[in-house]
Design a protein around this motif. Structure first.
Motif, mmCIF file in Angstrom:
data_model
loop_
_atom_site.group_PDB
_atom_site.id
_atom_site.type_symbol
_atom_site.label_atom_id
_atom_site.label_comp_id
_atom_site.label_asym_id
_atom_site.label_seq_id
_atom_site.Cartn_x
_atom_site.Cartn_y
_atom_site.Cartn_z
ATOM 1 N N TRP A 109 -2.249 12.733 -6.885
ATOM 2 C CA TRP A 109 -2.947 11.985 -5.844
ATOM 3 C C TRP A 109 -2.027 11.782 -4.635
ATOM 4 O O TRP A 109 -2.448 11.940 -3.497
ATOM 5 C CB TRP A 109 -3.418 10.649 -6.414
ATOM 6 C CG TRP A 109 -4.260 9.852 -5.481
ATOM 7 C CD1 TRP A 109 -5.614 9.942 -5.308
ATOM 8 C CD2 TRP A 109 -3.820 8.835 -4.572
ATOM 9 N NE1 TRP A 109 -6.028 9.047 -4.357
ATOM 10 C CE2 TRP A 109 -4.948 8.353 -3.885
ATOM 11 C CE3 TRP A 109 -2.580 8.284 -4.284
ATOM 12 C CZ2 TRP A 109 -4.874 7.356 -2.930
ATOM 13 C CZ3 TRP A 109 -2.507 7.289 -3.329
ATOM 14 C CH2 TRP A 109 -3.643 6.827 -2.664
ATOM 15 N N GLU A 110 -0.767 11.428 -4.886
ATOM 16 C CA GLU A 110 0.197 11.221 -3.802
ATOM 17 C C GLU A 110 0.411 12.511 -3.009
ATOM 18 O O GLU A 110 0.500 12.486 -1.786
ATOM 19 C CB GLU A 110 1.540 10.738 -4.365
ATOM 20 C CG GLU A 110 1.509 9.364 -4.968
ATOM 21 C CD GLU A 110 1.566 8.243 -3.949
ATOM 22 O OE1 GLU A 110 1.728 8.519 -2.749
ATOM 23 O OE2 GLU A 110 1.435 7.082 -4.359
ATOM 24 N N ASN B 53 2.550 4.847 -0.625
ATOM 25 C CA ASN B 53 2.309 6.223 -1.017
ATOM 26 C C ASN B 53 3.476 7.073 -0.549
ATOM 27 O O ASN B 53 4.232 6.687 0.335
ATOM 28 C CB ASN B 53 0.935 6.755 -0.559
ATOM 29 C CG ASN B 53 0.834 7.001 0.922
ATOM 30 O OD1 ASN B 53 1.722 7.578 1.527
ATOM 31 N ND2 ASN B 53 -0.273 6.577 1.503
ATOM 32 N N ARG C 54 -1.096 10.246 -10.751
ATOM 33 C CA ARG C 54 -0.674 9.551 -9.541
ATOM 34 C C ARG C 54 0.143 10.486 -8.647
ATOM 35 O O ARG C 54 -0.008 10.498 -7.429
ATOM 36 C CB ARG C 54 0.140 8.310 -9.901
ATOM 37 C CG ARG C 54 0.700 7.542 -8.724
ATOM 38 C CD ARG C 54 -0.402 6.941 -7.869
ATOM 39 N NE ARG C 54 0.126 6.354 -6.661
ATOM 40 C CZ ARG C 54 -0.090 5.118 -6.277
ATOM 41 N NH1 ARG C 54 -0.849 4.334 -6.988
ATOM 42 N NH2 ARG C 54 0.433 4.673 -5.164
ATOM 43 N N GLN D 100 -2.515 13.037 -0.791
ATOM 44 C CA GLN D 100 -2.436 12.096 0.328
ATOM 45 C C GLN D 100 -1.417 12.552 1.372
ATOM 46 O O GLN D 100 -1.658 12.453 2.571
ATOM 47 C CB GLN D 100 -2.063 10.689 -0.166
ATOM 48 C CG GLN D 100 -3.132 10.013 -0.969
ATOM 49 C CD GLN D 100 -4.350 9.678 -0.134
ATOM 50 O OE1 GLN D 100 -4.254 9.281 1.013
ATOM 51 N NE2 GLN D 100 -5.511 9.859 -0.721
ATOM 52 N N TYR E 190 0.845 -1.204 0.000
ATOM 53 C CA TYR E 190 0.000 0.000 0.000
ATOM 54 C C TYR E 190 0.869 1.238 0.000
ATOM 55 O O TYR E 190 0.835 2.031 0.926
ATOM 56 C CB TYR E 190 -0.887 0.041 1.247
ATOM 57 C CG TYR E 190 -1.612 -1.241 1.526
ATOM 58 C CD1 TYR E 190 -2.818 -1.522 0.903
ATOM 59 C CD2 TYR E 190 -1.080 -2.184 2.399
ATOM 60 C CE1 TYR E 190 -3.481 -2.707 1.159
ATOM 61 C CE2 TYR E 190 -1.742 -3.368 2.656
ATOM 62 C CZ TYR E 190 -2.941 -3.619 2.030
ATOM 63 O OH TYR E 190 -3.593 -4.798 2.279
ATOM 64 N N LYS F 82 -11.674 7.873 -3.960
ATOM 65 C CA LYS F 82 -11.280 7.081 -5.133
ATOM 66 C C LYS F 82 -10.000 6.318 -4.855
ATOM 67 O O LYS F 82 -9.207 6.670 -4.006
ATOM 68 C CB LYS F 82 -11.048 8.006 -6.333
ATOM 69 C CG LYS F 82 -12.305 8.635 -6.865
ATOM 70 C CD LYS F 82 -11.978 9.488 -8.055
ATOM 71 C CE LYS F 82 -13.200 10.210 -8.570
ATOM 72 N NZ LYS F 82 -12.876 11.117 -9.654
ATOM 73 N N ARG F 83 -9.799 5.292 -5.671
ATOM 74 C CA ARG F 83 -8.526 4.548 -5.623
ATOM 75 C C ARG F 83 -7.430 5.377 -6.270
ATOM 76 O O ARG F 83 -7.699 6.246 -7.084
ATOM 77 C CB ARG F 83 -8.663 3.236 -6.386
ATOM 78 C CG ARG F 83 -9.533 2.260 -5.672
ATOM 79 C CD ARG F 83 -9.554 0.956 -6.407
ATOM 80 N NE ARG F 83 -10.032 -0.046 -5.479
ATOM 81 C CZ ARG F 83 -9.548 -1.245 -5.387
ATOM 82 N NH1 ARG F 83 -8.579 -1.618 -6.188
ATOM 83 N NH2 ARG F 83 -10.020 -2.093 -4.523
ATOM 84 N N ALA F 84 -6.216 5.023 -5.940
ATOM 85 C CA ALA F 84 -5.076 5.727 -6.515
ATOM 86 C C ALA F 84 -4.992 5.469 -8.005
ATOM 87 O O ALA F 84 -5.140 4.333 -8.447
ATOM 88 C CB ALA F 84 -3.793 5.260 -5.851
ATOM 89 N N PRO F 85 -4.757 6.518 -8.805
ATOM 90 C CA PRO F 85 -4.556 6.289 -10.241
ATOM 91 C C PRO F 85 -3.240 5.566 -10.473
ATOM 92 O O PRO F 85 -2.350 5.586 -9.632
ATOM 93 C CB PRO F 85 -4.493 7.711 -10.835
ATOM 94 C CG PRO F 85 -4.409 8.650 -9.699
ATOM 95 C CD PRO F 85 -4.670 7.911 -8.430
ATOM 96 N N ARG F 86 -3.121 4.921 -11.615
ATOM 97 C CA ARG F 86 -1.883 4.171 -11.926
ATOM 98 C C ARG F 86 -0.842 5.058 -12.515
ATOM 99 O O ARG F 86 -0.882 6.062 -12.923
ATOM 100 C CB ARG F 86 -2.195 3.046 -12.884
ATOM 101 C CG ARG F 86 -3.044 2.014 -12.176
ATOM 102 C CD ARG F 86 -2.991 0.716 -12.933
ATOM 103 N NE ARG F 86 -3.706 -0.268 -12.161
ATOM 104 C CZ ARG F 86 -3.134 -1.260 -11.550
ATOM 105 N NH1 ARG F 86 -1.851 -1.426 -11.622
ATOM 106 N NH2 ARG F 86 -3.823 -2.113 -10.863
#
Length: 185
Positions: free
Chosen positions: A147-148, A96, A144, A151, A94, A181-185
């Protein structure tokens, strides 16, 4: 070991603590590390690891981030207090950036995604502090990275959505949708 894996000095202390609550993975990794010259001990929990560190702090540690009874970062911190020269890496499924930064600040020398190859683990443990890791083959996408960053700010704000939204200059509902939402790739 592969030709690219740095060698550890066989005269140095090769004690290794593997902390992971996934028993099959833990045992496979222990066998693989023993084949590479380490004297391994295993622990299934933060409490179990703390006891083993108190008895005999190892020179090396491989610690899973999420354990049933807590956070692997607690193990890193305890190891750093008992043996400041210990070299520890964090493994996680998991990952990040915020957690990686925290792990390094607490004394981890690297942060690898599960399942990590034993040769990559040995390379991380053997790498000198001044040597930089190789750049990733598949770097994160811009989505990503965004998103990171969100986070990381969220973690730094102690998971307070309102404070995070204020600091990011973002509407609270927009932030809540992103966090859901889930983390983008």
């Amino acid at each position: 070991m592969t030709d690219q894996t740095p060698a550890l000095n066989s005269s140095e202390d090769m004690t290794l603590l593997i902390v992971d609550d996934d028993k099959p993975f833990q045992q496979r990794l222990a066998r693989a590390m023993e084949k590479r010259g380490f004297t391994t001990e295993t622990a299934d929990s933060v409490q179990d690891a703390a006891g083993k560190i108190a008895q005999n702090a190892p020179a090396f540690a491989i610690v899973d981030m999420r354990l049933e009874d807590g956070n692997g970062l607690d193990v890193i911190e305890q190891l750093r207090q008992r043996r400041p020269d210990a070299r520890a890496i964090v493994l996680t499924g998991y990952g990040n950036i915020a957690t990686a930064v925290t792990a390094v600040k607490l004394g981890a020398i690297d942060y690898l995604a599960k399942p990590a190859d034993p040769d990559d683990i040995v390379a991380a443990l053997a790498r000198k502090p001044e040597d930089k890791a190789q750049p990733p083959e598949n770097p994160m996408s811009a989505d990503r990275v965004r998103w990171e960053h969100i986070q990381r700010v969220y973690e730094l704000c102690d998971r307070n959505v309102s404070e995070t939204a204020r600091r990011l200059n973002m509407h609270r509902r927009t932030l809540q949708r992103i966090l859901a939402k889930r983390a983008p790739r």
